[in-house]
Design a protein around this motif. Structure first.
Motif, PDB file in Angstrom:
ATOM      1  N   ALA A   1       0.827  -1.419  -0.031  1.00  0.00           N
ATOM      2  CA  ALA A   1      -0.038  -0.016  -0.109  1.00  0.00           C
ATOM      3  C   ALA A   1       1.021   1.256   0.045  1.00  0.00           C
ATOM      4  O   ALA A   1       0.408   2.224  -0.627  1.00  0.00           O
ATOM      5  N   GLU A   2       1.895   1.270   0.781  1.00  0.00           N
ATOM      6  CA  GLU A   2       2.804   2.314   0.537  1.00  0.00           C
ATOM      7  C   GLU A   2       3.609   2.559  -0.607  1.00  0.00           C
ATOM      8  O   GLU A   2       3.745   3.793  -1.100  1.00  0.00           O
ATOM      9  N   ASP A   3       3.918   1.345  -1.332  1.00  0.00           N
ATOM     10  CA  ASP A   3       4.601   1.594  -2.497  1.00  0.00           C
ATOM     11  C   ASP A   3       3.681   2.127  -3.538  1.00  0.00           C
ATOM     12  O   ASP A   3       3.987   3.139  -4.286  1.00  0.00           O
ATOM     13  N   LEU A   4       2.254   1.628  -3.504  1.00  0.00           N
ATOM     14  CA  LEU A   4       1.381   1.989  -4.291  1.00  0.00           C
ATOM     15  C   LEU A   4       1.010   3.341  -4.416  1.00  0.00           C
ATOM     16  O   LEU A   4       0.829   4.202  -5.093  1.00  0.00           O
ATOM     17  N   THR A   5       0.940   3.940  -2.823  1.00  0.00           N
ATOM     18  CA  THR A   5       0.557   5.252  -2.609  1.00  0.00           C
ATOM     19  C   THR A   5       1.626   6.267  -3.231  1.00  0.00           C
ATOM     20  O   THR A   5       1.226   7.185  -3.904  1.00  0.00           O
ATOM     21  N   GLN A   6       2.931   5.777  -3.166  1.00  0.00           N
ATOM     22  CA  GLN A   6       4.024   6.797  -3.492  1.00  0.00           C
ATOM     23  C   GLN A   6       3.671   6.734  -5.224  1.00  0.00           C
ATOM     24  O   GLN A   6       3.974   7.784  -5.732  1.00  0.00           O
ATOM     25  N   GLU A   7       3.488   5.579  -5.931  1.00  0.00           N
ATOM     26  CA  GLU A   7       3.345   5.586  -7.258  1.00  0.00           C
ATOM     27  C   GLU A   7       2.215   6.421  -7.933  1.00  0.00           C
ATOM     28  O   GLU A   7       2.073   7.431  -8.613  1.00  0.00           O
ATOM     29  N   ILE A   8       1.273   6.354  -7.052  1.00  0.00           N
ATOM     30  CA  ILE A   8       0.031   6.964  -7.332  1.00  0.00           C
ATOM     31  C   ILE A   8       0.249   8.649  -7.140  1.00  0.00           C
ATOM     32  O   ILE A   8      -0.090   9.522  -7.947  1.00  0.00           O
ATOM     33  N   PHE A   9       0.881   9.196  -6.056  1.00  0.00           N
ATOM     34  CA  PHE A   9       1.298  10.503  -6.131  1.00  0.00           C
ATOM     35  C   PHE A   9       2.119  11.064  -7.193  1.00  0.00           C
ATOM     36  O   PHE A   9       2.228  12.097  -7.751  1.00  0.00           O
ATOM     37  N   VAL A  10       3.114  10.044  -7.635  1.00  0.00           N
ATOM     38  CA  VAL A  10       3.964  10.376  -8.799  1.00  0.00           C
ATOM     39  C   VAL A  10       3.116  10.640 -10.045  1.00  0.00           C
ATOM     40  O   VAL A  10       3.207  11.559 -10.684  1.00  0.00           O
ATOM     41  N   LYS A  11       2.120   9.722 -10.291  1.00  0.00           N
ATOM     42  CA  LYS A  11       1.167   9.899 -11.363  1.00  0.00           C
ATOM     43  C   LYS A  11       0.305  10.987 -11.181  1.00  0.00           C
ATOM     44  O   LYS A  11       0.240  11.862 -12.150  1.00  0.00           O
ATOM     45  N   CYS A  12      -0.039  11.579 -10.210  1.00  0.00           N
ATOM     46  CA  CYS A  12      -0.707  12.656  -9.726  1.00  0.00           C
ATOM     47  C   CYS A  12      -0.090  14.004 -10.160  1.00  0.00           C
ATOM     48  O   CYS A  12      -0.448  14.951 -10.615  1.00  0.00           O
ATOM     49  N   TYR A  13       1.357  13.834  -9.465  1.00  0.00           N
ATOM     50  CA  TYR A  13       2.253  15.079  -9.608  1.00  0.00           C
ATOM     51  C   TYR A  13       2.330  15.257 -11.291  1.00  0.00           C
ATOM     52  O   TYR A  13       2.473  16.569 -11.768  1.00  0.00           O
ATOM     53  N   LYS A  14       2.662  13.988 -12.114  1.00  0.00           N
ATOM     54  CA  LYS A  14       2.874  14.268 -13.440  1.00  0.00           C
ATOM     55  C   LYS A  14       1.474  14.947 -14.150  1.00  0.00           C
ATOM     56  O   LYS A  14       1.556  15.613 -15.324  1.00  0.00           O
ATOM     57  N   ALA A  15       0.391  14.509 -13.648  1.00  0.00           N
ATOM     58  CA  ALA A  15      -0.896  14.761 -14.286  1.00  0.00           C
ATOM     59  C   ALA A  15      -1.465  16.081 -13.922  1.00  0.00           C
ATOM     60  O   ALA A  15      -2.345  16.635 -14.527  1.00  0.00           O
ATOM     61  N   LEU A  16      -0.972  16.628 -12.801  1.00  0.00           N
ATOM     62  CA  LEU A  16      -1.464  17.811 -12.131  1.00  0.00           C
ATOM     63  C   LEU A  16      -1.588  19.061 -13.186  1.00  0.00           C
ATOM     64  O   LEU A  16      -2.529  19.852 -13.107  1.00  0.00           O
ATOM     65  N   PRO A  17      -0.586  19.280 -13.830  1.00  0.00           N
ATOM     66  CA  PRO A  17      -0.959  20.653 -14.834  1.00  0.00           C
ATOM     67  C   PRO A  17      -1.836  20.430 -15.989  1.00  0.00           C
ATOM     68  O   PRO A  17      -2.515  21.527 -16.470  1.00  0.00           O
ATOM     69  N   ASN A  18      -2.559  19.014 -16.121  1.00  0.00           N
ATOM     70  CA  ASN A  18      -3.411  19.004 -17.034  1.00  0.00           C
ATOM     71  C   ASN A  18      -4.762  18.550 -16.405  1.00  0.00           C
ATOM     72  O   ASN A  18      -5.809  18.234 -17.235  1.00  0.00           O
ATOM     73  N   PHE A  19      -4.673  19.014 -14.840  1.00  0.00           N
ATOM     74  CA  PHE A  19      -6.308  18.854 -14.392  1.00  0.00           C
ATOM     75  C   PHE A  19      -7.100  20.071 -14.998  1.00  0.00           C
ATOM     76  O   PHE A  19      -6.887  20.878 -14.993  1.00  0.00           O
ATOM     77  N   GLU A  20      -8.630  19.167 -15.206  1.00  0.00           N
ATOM     78  CA  GLU A  20      -9.304  20.314 -16.064  1.00  0.00           C
ATOM     79  C   GLU A  20     -10.585  20.563 -15.275  1.00  0.00           C
ATOM     80  O   GLU A  20     -11.497  21.495 -15.985  1.00  0.00           O
ATOM     81  N   HIS A  21     -10.473  20.241 -14.114  1.00  0.00           N
ATOM     82  CA  HIS A  21     -11.673  20.482 -13.021  1.00  0.00           C
ATOM     83  C   HIS A  21     -12.963  20.224 -13.456  1.00  0.00           C
ATOM     84  O   HIS A  21     -13.994  20.651 -13.250  1.00  0.00           O
ATOM     85  N   ARG A  22     -13.087  19.141 -14.467  1.00  0.00           N
ATOM     86  CA  ARG A  22     -14.204  18.518 -14.506  1.00  0.00           C
ATOM     87  C   ARG A  22     -14.771  17.703 -13.413  1.00  0.00           C
ATOM     88  O   ARG A  22     -16.076  17.506 -13.376  1.00  0.00           O
ATOM     89  N   SER A  23     -13.992  17.618 -12.197  1.00  0.00           N
ATOM     90  CA  SER A  23     -14.547  17.013 -11.123  1.00  0.00           C
ATOM     91  C   SER A  23     -13.607  17.843 -10.135  1.00  0.00           C
ATOM     92  O   SER A  23     -12.696  18.562 -10.537  1.00  0.00           O
ATOM     93  N   ASN A  24     -14.049  17.469  -8.874  1.00  0.00           N
ATOM     94  CA  ASN A  24     -13.296  18.061  -7.820  1.00  0.00           C
ATOM     95  C   ASN A  24     -11.821  17.339  -7.839  1.00  0.00           C
ATOM     96  O   ASN A  24     -11.862  16.312  -8.057  1.00  0.00           O
ATOM     97  N   LEU A  25     -11.182  18.041  -6.916  1.00  0.00           N
ATOM     98  CA  LEU A  25      -9.564  17.508  -7.050  1.00  0.00           C
ATOM     99  C   LEU A  25      -9.596  16.183  -6.184  1.00  0.00           C
ATOM    100  O   LEU A  25      -8.966  15.115  -6.585  1.00  0.00           O
ATOM    101  N   ARG A  26     -10.427  15.868  -5.128  1.00  0.00           N
ATOM    102  CA  ARG A  26     -10.483  14.679  -4.523  1.00  0.00           C
ATOM    103  C   ARG A  26     -10.824  13.567  -5.205  1.00  0.00           C
ATOM    104  O   ARG A  26     -10.436  12.435  -5.252  1.00  0.00           O
ATOM    105  N   THR A  27     -12.229  13.805  -6.102  1.00  0.00           N
ATOM    106  CA  THR A  27     -12.465  12.916  -6.986  1.00  0.00           C
ATOM    107  C   THR A  27     -11.444  12.281  -8.051  1.00  0.00           C
ATOM    108  O   THR A  27     -11.439  11.143  -8.285  1.00  0.00           O
ATOM    109  N   TRP A  28     -10.772  13.452  -8.545  1.00  0.00           N
ATOM    110  CA  TRP A  28      -9.816  13.111  -9.497  1.00  0.00           C
ATOM    111  C   TRP A  28      -8.563  12.208  -8.969  1.00  0.00           C
ATOM    112  O   TRP A  28      -8.389  11.201  -9.289  1.00  0.00           O
ATOM    113  N   LEU A  29      -8.098  12.782  -7.585  1.00  0.00           N
ATOM    114  CA  LEU A  29      -7.254  11.885  -7.035  1.00  0.00           C
ATOM    115  C   LEU A  29      -7.476  10.334  -6.984  1.00  0.00           C
ATOM    116  O   LEU A  29      -6.931   9.323  -6.885  1.00  0.00           O
TER     117      LEU A  29
END
Length: 177
Positions: A43-71
């Motif tokens: 779970a810790e490893d996956l969480t780190q991987e997820i946050f890396v994905k989020c960091y890379k995708a954050l500039p493309n966040f389009e606000h079609r949903s709220n941030l929590r839902t997107w994450l």
């Protein structure tokens, strides 16, 4: 938080926004991944991987949903991908029981009984098939609405309600049996 997200993205201050996201959602994200994989280290490893994905995708966040839902959508998809992966299917998983320290204000006997009941419930939830475990975790532990869950897992609201009812039946049978 949503105003902060919009301002940070406009100011191109991704690092500041990402720090805030990790602070606000880090523990919840870890609990979410644990609910899928039932192993702290994974779970810790996956969480780190997820946050890396989020960091890379954050500039493309389009606000079609709220941030929590997107994450959560990113996290759920990543967990499901992991569960389908060769690595997961070919490694025997064990789960670890963690015991929280007893508060000095509680009666020790009462605290131990409460902890045993909570652990029994958590184990029962973790034994549910993923299609029941997922809505139970999101609805009861993350306190999401049925509509939010629908957006996250892509299942109609009535199906989610049916799965919650079925999960409660299975939990009751498991805990009484």
């Amino acid at each position: 938080m949503e105003d902060f997200v919009a301002e940070a993205l406009q100011a191109a201050d991704i690092d500041l926004l990402f720090d805030q996201i990790m602070t606000d959602y880090g523990q919840d994200m870890l609990q979410l991944t644990y609910s899928y994989v039932k192993n702290n280290a994974v779970a810790e490893d996956l969480t780190q991987e997820i946050f890396v994905k989020c960091y890379k995708a954050l500039p493309n966040f389009e606000h079609r949903s709220n941030l929590r839902t997107w994450l959560w959508r990113i996290a759920i998809n990543h967990c499901k991908d992991y569960l389908r992966s060769w690595h997961h299917r070919n490694i025997i998983l064990t789960y670890e029981n963690e015991v929280e320290p007893v508060s000095s204000h509680d009666n020790v006997e009462h605290a131990v009984l409460r902890l045993e009941e909570e652990m029994e419930l958590i184990k029962a939830v973790l034994q549910l098939p993923i299609k029941y475990r997922e809505p139970v975790y999101l609805y009861y532990f993350q306190e999401m609405t049925i509509k939010e869950i629908e957006l996250l897992i892509g299942v109609k609201q009535n199906t989610i309600k049916t799965r919650l009812r079925r999960a409660m039946t299975l939990l009751k049978e498991s805990l009484e049996g």
